[in-house]
Design an enzyme around this catalytic site. Structure first.
Site, PDB file in Angstrom:
ATOM      1  N   LYS A   1       0.766  -1.415   0.031  1.00  0.00           N
ATOM      2  CA  LYS A   1      -0.072  -0.071  -0.171  1.00  0.00           C
ATOM      3  C   LYS A   1       0.949   1.165  -0.032  1.00  0.00           C
ATOM      4  O   LYS A   1       2.122   1.247   0.213  1.00  0.00           O
ATOM      5  CB  LYS A   1      -1.062  -0.195   1.154  1.00  0.00           C
ATOM      6  CG  LYS A   1      -0.080   0.138   2.611  1.00  0.00           C
ATOM      7  CD  LYS A   1      -1.048   0.057   3.602  1.00  0.00           C
ATOM      8  CE  LYS A   1      -0.669  -0.204   5.080  1.00  0.00           C
ATOM      9  NZ  LYS A   1      -1.241  -0.709   6.065  1.00  0.00           N
TER      10      LYS A   1
ATOM     11  N   TYR B   1      15.082  29.662   7.741  1.00  0.00           N
ATOM     12  CA  TYR B   1      13.916  30.282   8.374  1.00  0.00           C
ATOM     13  C   TYR B   1      13.737  30.324   9.639  1.00  0.00           C
ATOM     14  O   TYR B   1      14.210  29.466  10.268  1.00  0.00           O
ATOM     15  CB  TYR B   1      12.782  29.623   7.857  1.00  0.00           C
ATOM     16  CG  TYR B   1      12.486  29.719   6.053  1.00  0.00           C
ATOM     17  CD1 TYR B   1      12.098  30.732   5.708  1.00  0.00           C
ATOM     18  CD2 TYR B   1      12.605  28.616   5.419  1.00  0.00           C
ATOM     19  CE1 TYR B   1      11.893  31.163   4.488  1.00  0.00           C
ATOM     20  CE2 TYR B   1      12.422  28.736   3.984  1.00  0.00           C
ATOM     21  CZ  TYR B   1      11.956  30.068   3.503  1.00  0.00           C
ATOM     22  OH  TYR B   1      11.764  29.961   2.177  1.00  0.00           O
TER      23      TYR B   1
ATOM     24  N   MET C   1      11.624  23.822   1.831  1.00  0.00           N
ATOM     25  CA  MET C   1      10.895  23.316   0.882  1.00  0.00           C
ATOM     26  C   MET C   1      11.866  22.159  -0.111  1.00  0.00           C
ATOM     27  O   MET C   1      11.525  21.317  -0.541  1.00  0.00           O
ATOM     28  CB  MET C   1      10.122  24.079  -0.072  1.00  0.00           C
ATOM     29  CG  MET C   1       9.223  23.112  -0.823  1.00  0.00           C
ATOM     30  SD  MET C   1       8.063  24.149  -2.051  1.00  0.00           S
ATOM     31  CE  MET C   1       6.951  24.993  -0.850  1.00  0.00           C
TER      32      MET C   1
ATOM     33  N   ARG D   1     -10.800   0.371  15.677  1.00  0.00           N
ATOM     34  CA  ARG D   1     -10.590   1.156  14.420  1.00  0.00           C
ATOM     35  C   ARG D   1     -11.657   0.909  13.232  1.00  0.00           C
ATOM     36  O   ARG D   1     -12.460   1.462  12.722  1.00  0.00           O
ATOM     37  CB  ARG D   1      -9.336   1.253  13.681  1.00  0.00           C
ATOM     38  CG  ARG D   1      -8.784   2.129  12.908  1.00  0.00           C
ATOM     39  CD  ARG D   1      -7.389   2.195  12.277  1.00  0.00           C
ATOM     40  NE  ARG D   1      -7.150   0.919  11.477  1.00  0.00           N
ATOM     41  CZ  ARG D   1      -6.046   0.977  11.068  1.00  0.00           C
ATOM     42  NH1 ARG D   1      -5.073   1.609  11.171  1.00  0.00           N
ATOM     43  NH2 ARG D   1      -5.650  -0.352  10.473  1.00  0.00           N
TER      44      ARG D   1
HETATM   45  C1  LIG Z   1      -0.556  -1.568   6.924  1.00  0.00           C
HETATM   46  C2  LIG Z   1      -1.222  -2.976   7.481  1.00  0.00           C
HETATM   47  C3  LIG Z   1      -0.283  -3.809   7.702  1.00  0.00           C
HETATM   48  C4  LIG Z   1       1.324  -4.004   7.668  1.00  0.00           C
HETATM   49  O1  LIG Z   1       1.727  -3.201   8.966  1.00  0.00           O
HETATM   50  P1  LIG Z   1       3.290  -2.978   8.892  1.00  0.00           P
HETATM   51  O2  LIG Z   1       3.250  -2.704  10.650  1.00  0.00           O
HETATM   52  O3  LIG Z   1       3.883  -1.989   7.967  1.00  0.00           O
HETATM   53  O4  LIG Z   1       3.705  -4.358   8.999  1.00  0.00           O
HETATM   54  C5  LIG Z   1      -1.040  -5.181   8.026  1.00  0.00           C
HETATM   55  N1  LIG Z   1      -2.402  -5.144   8.167  1.00  0.00           N
HETATM   56  C6  LIG Z   1      -3.075  -4.293   7.865  1.00  0.00           C
HETATM   57  C7  LIG Z   1      -4.503  -4.409   8.119  1.00  0.00           C
HETATM   58  C8  LIG Z   1      -2.498  -3.070   7.475  1.00  0.00           C
HETATM   59  O5  LIG Z   1      -3.483  -2.032   7.156  1.00  0.00           O
END
Ligand SMILES: *Cc1c(COP(=O)(O)O)cnc(C)c1O
Length: 356
Positions: free
Chosen positions: A33, A254, A302, A129
């Site tokens: 992701k 800055y 930046m 969550r």
């Molecule tokens: C992002 C995610 C993972 C991976 O998590 P890491 O801490 O990067 O290994 C696993 N399961 C779900 C549901 C996630 O959203």
């Protein structure tokens, strides 16, 4: 050409996949992701395709990018779908999807897929969550089973604090998971993220879900041995393109963030917050200049940042600066910015990506 480069070592990615899969046992989803945590999802998928059991992404758009690039492996949507309309693409591309809520469950019940779906039913075991609470998990499972739109249901949960190995919450989440699935027909289970894989042997089930550790970065606090054999995949580097000599008592950049406390040689580095280096990184954040550690001084701008080369007389225009990678871990930089390594990695952009 601007000298900012994200060098992506695909052999390290493969090493980390094999390592975490061997620690966990059974099967492992490689989590790609957020553009593979900033590393480039398509290139990472291609590099892992022949060894990975499957991939996981957050959403349909990310999965379609991989399918469009010819990736035919299983791909799980960790957040499932946002609208019923997306189920057509899930069906057409044979994607696997999480079902995490009553709304998503209804969308599946009301769908008409050509082929039945492969669903991962999320339990909220305490993170609060997403996912079904334990009291509604059996009912959700049986509705999926009964609706005739689903061929396979895997059971899944997610840990809130597995990266704090001494905290008991992971164990209570595991107990909640085991209690919630008790009495349901056997099937695949998946509970462990990177931290769970690295330090909770009891959390190892049919499928691990490795994210950050795949990229060679430990989710654990400094001082934990687990994950020592991971190899950082990204090396984020640039060069010094300007040098200033300042007297003591002079400000840099800055604001009033930093004032020299001695006569100081300042190197100007081609990397800023628009490239993903955290603006909140404080003076003292580590950098490696021509192989020697030094520090960030002054506010990150930046497009550039400033480093202290007073004690590195050989350093000057053209010197190579490792912002993070091998000698400087992204976790160290993140700690100086009040965040975790995940965030700067995901934010890398505008750099030249060099895959090797
Ligand atoms: C992002 C995610 C993972 C991976 O998590 P890491 O801490 O990067 O290994 C696993 N399961 C779900 C549901 C996630 O959203």
């Amino acid at each position: 050409m601007r000298p900012l480069i994200a060098t992506i070592r695909l052999e390290h990615l493969r090493h980390n996949y094999r390592l975490t899969r061997s620690i966990h046992g059974d099967k492992m989803l490689a989590v790609l992701k957020a553009n593979a945590y900033g590393h480039g999802a398509v290139r990472c998928a291609r590099a892992l395709e022949d060894i990975a059991d499957g991939f996981a992404v957050a959403c349909l758009e990310e999965a379609l990018e991989l399918r469009a690039a010819g990736i035919a492996s299983p791909i799980l949507l960790l957040e499932g779908v946002f609208e019923a309309e997306e189920l057509k693409a899930v069906d057409e591309h044979g994607l696997w999807m999480a079902v995490t809520s009553e709304q998503q469950l209804r969308m599946v019940e009301q769908s008409a897929p050509a082929r039945p779906f492969n669903v991962w039913l999320m339990l909220d075991s305490g993170m609060h969550r997403e996912g079904f609470v334990p009291a509604s998990y059996h009912a959700a499972w049986h509705r999926l089973e009964a609706c005739g739109k689903v061929e396979k249901i895997s059971k899944m949960t997610h840990f809130a604090r597995a990266d704090e190995p001494e905290v008991a919450m992971t164990f209570s989440q595991l107990e909640a998971f085991d209690a919630a699935v008790r009495g349901l027909p056997a099937g695949d289970e998946s509970v462990a993220n990177s931290a769970g894989i690295l330090c909770h042997a009891r959390a190892q089930r049919n499928w691990g879900r490795v994210g950050i550790a795949l990229y060679g970065v430990t989710p654990l606090p400094a001082g934990f041995e687990q994950g020592a054999e991971l190899r950082p995949v990204m090396r984020f580097s640039s060069r010094i393109f300007g040098v200033r000599e300042l007297a003591a008592g002079e400000p840099i950049g800055y604001g009033d963030n930093f004032v020299t406390d001695r006569p100081t040689r300042v190197g100007l580095v081609a990397c800023g917050y628009a490239d993903g280096y955290p603006r909140r990184a404080s003076s003292g954040s580590p950098v490696l200049i021509d192989g020697q550690r030094s520090r960030l001084i002054g506010r990150v701008s930046m497009d550039m940042l400033t480093v202290d080369i007073t004690d590195l007389p050989a350093a000057g225009i053209g010197s190579e600066v490792e912002l993070w990678g091998d000698a400087v871990s992204v976790n160290e930089v993140a700690a100086h910015a009040g965040t975790i390594g995940y965030e700067p990695l995901c934010n890398v952009k505008r750099a030249r990506f060099a895959y090797c």
